[in-house]
Design an enzyme around this catalytic site. Structure first.
Site, PDB file in Angstrom:
ATOM      1  N   ASN A   3      -7.361 -23.975  70.738  1.00  0.00           N
ATOM      2  CA  ASN A   3      -7.360 -24.467  69.369  1.00  0.00           C
ATOM      3  C   ASN A   3      -8.721 -25.074  69.019  1.00  0.00           C
ATOM      4  O   ASN A   3      -9.169 -26.010  69.666  1.00  0.00           O
ATOM      5  CB  ASN A   3      -6.273 -25.537  69.195  1.00  0.00           C
ATOM      6  CG  ASN A   3      -6.172 -26.021  67.778  1.00  0.00           C
ATOM      7  OD1 ASN A   3      -5.769 -25.279  66.895  1.00  0.00           O
ATOM      8  ND2 ASN A   3      -6.548 -27.265  67.547  1.00  0.00           N
ATOM      9  N   GLU A   4      -9.365 -24.538  68.028  1.00  0.00           N
ATOM     10  CA  GLU A   4     -10.611 -25.063  67.479  1.00  0.00           C
ATOM     11  C   GLU A   4     -11.617 -25.541  68.522  1.00  0.00           C
ATOM     12  O   GLU A   4     -11.836 -26.746  68.689  1.00  0.00           O
ATOM     13  CB  GLU A   4     -10.310 -26.202  66.504  1.00  0.00           C
ATOM     14  CG  GLU A   4      -9.437 -25.772  65.359  1.00  0.00           C
ATOM     15  CD  GLU A   4      -9.076 -26.906  64.426  1.00  0.00           C
ATOM     16  OE1 GLU A   4      -9.228 -26.700  63.211  1.00  0.00           O
ATOM     17  OE2 GLU A   4      -8.659 -27.983  64.897  1.00  0.00           O
TER      18      GLU A   4
END
Length: 168
Positions: free
Chosen positions: A100-101
């Site tokens: 995630n990110e």
């Protein structure tokens, strides 16, 4: 918005406790229970689950052993963790998000020290645990992307074809 999907995460730190790979059976029980209650309910309602493998939760044992995402060793450990998830949950989860990110962990965990592990340069004027804000964010993001690529290759060559992605 009418989008029939829902994202959830499995904690890297709860499954991947130590090196070499040690399965935390309580975590498997927990995530199987979550799946049975939440995801089955959601799927009955026509909502498809997407599962995130890493959402800013590097296992403390790996941080202590070699600095977590500051070391390329994390790629090997992340691949083992992902393979475990594919084996245990792949029969029920079709859509996986590896990381995630990646930029968030680099910027907020290693450039300015706001997120764990709280690393930044002394010149930042924060109470960080050490670090180099000029280089560490790039090393961490690089290793996250290597981990993503390694797991994507593992998935494509060994497990069922499916949507495979990282966010942002």
């Amino acid at each position: 918005m009418g989008i029939p999907v829902r994202s959830g995460s499995v904690r890297f730190g709860s499954i991947r406790e130590v090196t070499p790979l040690m399965q935390n059976l309580n975590s498997f029980y927990f995530y199987n229970l979550v799946y049975e209650i939440y995801y089955v309910y959601m799927m009955d309602a026509g909502v498809e689950p997407f599962v995130t493998m890493f959402h800013f939760d590097t296992p403390q044992a790996l941080e202590d052993a070699y600095g977590g995402f500051l070391s390329s060793q994390i790629v090997v450990d992340f691949e083992e963790y992902a393979e475990l998830l594919f084996r245990e949950f792949g029969d029920r989860v079709k859509y996986w998000i590896t990381v995630n990110e990646p930029w968030c962990l680099g910027k907020f965990g290693y450039a300015n020290g706001i997120f764990a592990p709280g690393r930044c340069s002394e010149w930042m004027g924060r109470n960080c645990i050490g670090g180099d804000s000029a280089t560490e964010p790039y090393i961490v993001i690089h290793n996250q992307l290597l981990a993503h690529a390694t797991v994507a290759k593992l998935y494509r060559t060994k497990y069922q074809a499916s949507l495979f992605s990282y966010t942002n």
